[in-house]
Motif scaffolding. Structure first.
Motif, PDB file in Angstrom:
ATOM      1  N   VAL A   1       1.048  -1.261   0.069  1.00  0.00           N
ATOM      2  CA  VAL A   1       0.241  -0.052  -0.147  1.00  0.00           C
ATOM      3  C   VAL A   1       1.018   1.094   0.025  1.00  0.00           C
ATOM      4  CG1 VAL A   1      -1.818   1.301   1.251  1.00  0.00           C
ATOM      5  CG2 VAL A   1      -1.851  -1.052   1.121  1.00  0.00           C
ATOM      6  N   ASN A   2       0.478   2.313  -0.802  1.00  0.00           N
ATOM      7  CA  ASN A   2       1.232   3.286  -0.904  1.00  0.00           C
ATOM      8  C   ASN A   2       0.339   4.706  -0.583  1.00  0.00           C
ATOM      9  OD1 ASN A   2       3.538   5.260  -1.385  1.00  0.00           O
ATOM     10  ND2 ASN A   2       3.205   5.077  -3.667  1.00  0.00           N
ATOM     11  N   VAL A   3       0.833   5.689   0.062  1.00  0.00           N
ATOM     12  CA  VAL A   3      -0.060   6.920   0.024  1.00  0.00           C
ATOM     13  C   VAL A   3       0.839   7.937  -0.950  1.00  0.00           C
ATOM     14  CG1 VAL A   3      -0.472   8.699   1.690  1.00  0.00           C
ATOM     15  CG2 VAL A   3      -0.274   6.421   2.361  1.00  0.00           C
ATOM     16  N   VAL A   4      -0.009   8.791  -1.689  1.00  0.00           N
ATOM     17  CA  VAL A   4       0.356   9.738  -2.497  1.00  0.00           C
ATOM     18  C   VAL A   4      -0.369  11.174  -2.227  1.00  0.00           C
ATOM     19  CG1 VAL A   4       0.527  10.687  -4.861  1.00  0.00           C
ATOM     20  CG2 VAL A   4       1.160   8.276  -4.476  1.00  0.00           C
ATOM     21  N   GLY A   5      -0.021  12.250  -2.039  1.00  0.00           N
ATOM     22  CA  GLY A   5      -0.550  13.396  -2.028  1.00  0.00           C
ATOM     23  C   GLY A   5      -0.935  14.113  -3.146  1.00  0.00           C
ATOM     24  N   ILE A   6      -1.954  14.843  -3.265  1.00  0.00           N
ATOM     25  CA  ILE A   6      -1.795  15.743  -4.634  1.00  0.00           C
ATOM     26  C   ILE A   6      -2.119  17.140  -4.070  1.00  0.00           C
ATOM     27  CG2 ILE A   6      -2.982  16.343  -6.579  1.00  0.00           C
ATOM     28  CD1 ILE A   6      -3.783  13.312  -7.185  1.00  0.00           C
ATOM     29  N   ILE A   7      -1.315  18.106  -4.006  1.00  0.00           N
ATOM     30  CA  ILE A   7      -1.683  19.423  -3.631  1.00  0.00           C
ATOM     31  C   ILE A   7      -2.223  20.092  -4.551  1.00  0.00           C
ATOM     32  CG2 ILE A   7      -0.198  21.486  -2.786  1.00  0.00           C
ATOM     33  CD1 ILE A   7       2.336  19.707  -2.844  1.00  0.00           C
ATOM     34  N   SER A   8      -3.724  20.504  -4.397  1.00  0.00           N
ATOM     35  CA  SER A   8      -4.660  21.017  -5.215  1.00  0.00           C
ATOM     36  C   SER A   8      -4.277  22.360  -5.611  1.00  0.00           C
ATOM     37  CB  SER A   8      -5.918  20.613  -4.500  1.00  0.00           C
ATOM     38  OG  SER A   8      -6.116  21.661  -3.494  1.00  0.00           O
ATOM     39  N   ASP A   9      -3.692  23.258  -4.762  1.00  0.00           N
ATOM     40  CA  ASP A   9      -3.553  24.556  -5.179  1.00  0.00           C
ATOM     41  C   ASP A   9      -1.897  25.145  -5.422  1.00  0.00           C
ATOM     42  OD1 ASP A   9      -2.641  23.973  -2.448  1.00  0.00           O
ATOM     43  OD2 ASP A   9      -3.065  26.180  -1.796  1.00  0.00           O
ATOM     44  N   ILE A  10      -1.232  23.856  -5.840  1.00  0.00           N
ATOM     45  CA  ILE A  10       0.067  24.325  -6.342  1.00  0.00           C
ATOM     46  C   ILE A  10       0.255  23.528  -7.504  1.00  0.00           C
ATOM     47  CG2 ILE A  10       2.502  24.191  -6.073  1.00  0.00           C
ATOM     48  CD1 ILE A  10       2.050  24.484  -2.869  1.00  0.00           C
ATOM     49  N   SER A  11       0.637  24.093  -8.783  1.00  0.00           N
ATOM     50  CA  SER A  11       0.760  23.724 -10.013  1.00  0.00           C
ATOM     51  C   SER A  11       2.592  23.724 -10.244  1.00  0.00           C
ATOM     52  CB  SER A  11       0.170  24.192 -11.227  1.00  0.00           C
ATOM     53  OG  SER A  11       0.821  25.595 -11.498  1.00  0.00           O
ATOM     54  N   LEU A  12       2.724  22.887 -11.339  1.00  0.00           N
ATOM     55  CA  LEU A  12       4.284  23.002 -11.684  1.00  0.00           C
ATOM     56  C   LEU A  12       4.919  24.506 -11.809  1.00  0.00           C
ATOM     57  CD1 LEU A  12       3.923  20.388 -14.342  1.00  0.00           C
ATOM     58  CD2 LEU A  12       5.286  20.147 -12.234  1.00  0.00           C
ATOM     59  N   LYS A  13       3.968  25.304 -11.863  1.00  0.00           N
ATOM     60  CA  LYS A  13       4.188  26.895 -12.354  1.00  0.00           C
ATOM     61  C   LYS A  13       4.521  27.710 -10.965  1.00  0.00           C
ATOM     62  CE  LYS A  13       1.887  27.119 -16.651  1.00  0.00           C
ATOM     63  NZ  LYS A  13       0.748  27.509 -17.320  1.00  0.00           N
ATOM     64  N   ASN A  14       4.186  27.081  -9.821  1.00  0.00           N
ATOM     65  CA  ASN A  14       4.235  27.744  -8.485  1.00  0.00           C
ATOM     66  C   ASN A  14       5.210  27.531  -7.623  1.00  0.00           C
ATOM     67  OD1 ASN A  14       0.768  26.996  -8.812  1.00  0.00           O
ATOM     68  ND2 ASN A  14       1.431  29.163  -8.840  1.00  0.00           N
TER      69      ASN A  14
END
Length: 191
Positions: free
Chosen positions: A105-118
């Protein structure tokens, strides 16, 4: 003297307005929910697969949808740097990561308010403060399309090794107990 008192009243009103406005914007999109029964809402992504994506994690490493391939189950947590329930649940997710990684089992976060440009400074500070070791991804276009399916964060999804998003999910803040019960059921084949 009247001008001084009048000025203090105006300043107090301005400060009050700023505090209220800041609080409102800080909570926008953030559920503020503690633990929520996942049967309350329907998962809009149930039985869909992750679209291909190519992004970076907070350490600058390239990451694609292949991140799911070598694990039986990946817990995907969508969070925002502005959201206190998101940050409060991160140590719970770290415990899941530590206690279930040997079971595939793995855990991955997705930071919804930070894109590659930020700038990632705020997210880096949060991850450091919460002592999170699991991977956190910056949003590319396809991940943004995924996160846009939810009008709130945090959201926790469960993804199989082929990138298929399972029906069960946790809208709102998750706890270790809630997540471990779901994971145990999935690993036993009950979901």
């Amino acid at each position: 003297m009247k001008d001084l008192v009048k000025g203090e009243c105006i300043m107090k009103r301005i400060i009050g307005f700023i505090l209220i406005t800041t609080l409102m914007f800080g909570l926008m999109g953030c559920t503020g929910k503690e633990e929520v029964d996942s049967s309350v809402d329907e998962n809009p992504l149930a039985n869909k697969s992750f679209a291909s994506f190519e992004t970076k994690d907070l350490k600058g490493n390239e990451v694609t949808e292949e991140i799911f391939k070598d694990k039986k189950l990946t817990i995907v947590n969508i969070w925002g740097t502005f959201c206190s329930p998101c940050i409060e649940e991160m140590p719970e997710l770290q415990k899941i990561y530590d206690n279930y990684k040997d079971q595939g089992v793995n855990v991955v976060g997705i930071i919804s308010d930070i894109s590659l440009k930020n700038s990632t400074d705020e997210a880096d500070n949060i991850v450091s403060k919460t002592e999170v070791k699991y991977t956190n991804l910056l949003c590319d276009k396809n991940l943004n399309d995924l996160t846009d399916n939810f009008s709130y964060v945090p959201v926790t999804l469960f993804v199989d090794s082929e990138g298929k998003i399972l029906e069960i999910f946790v809208p709102g803040r998750a706890t270790y107990t809630n997540l471990s019960n779901i994971i145990d059921d999935i690993l036993k084949g009950d979901n």
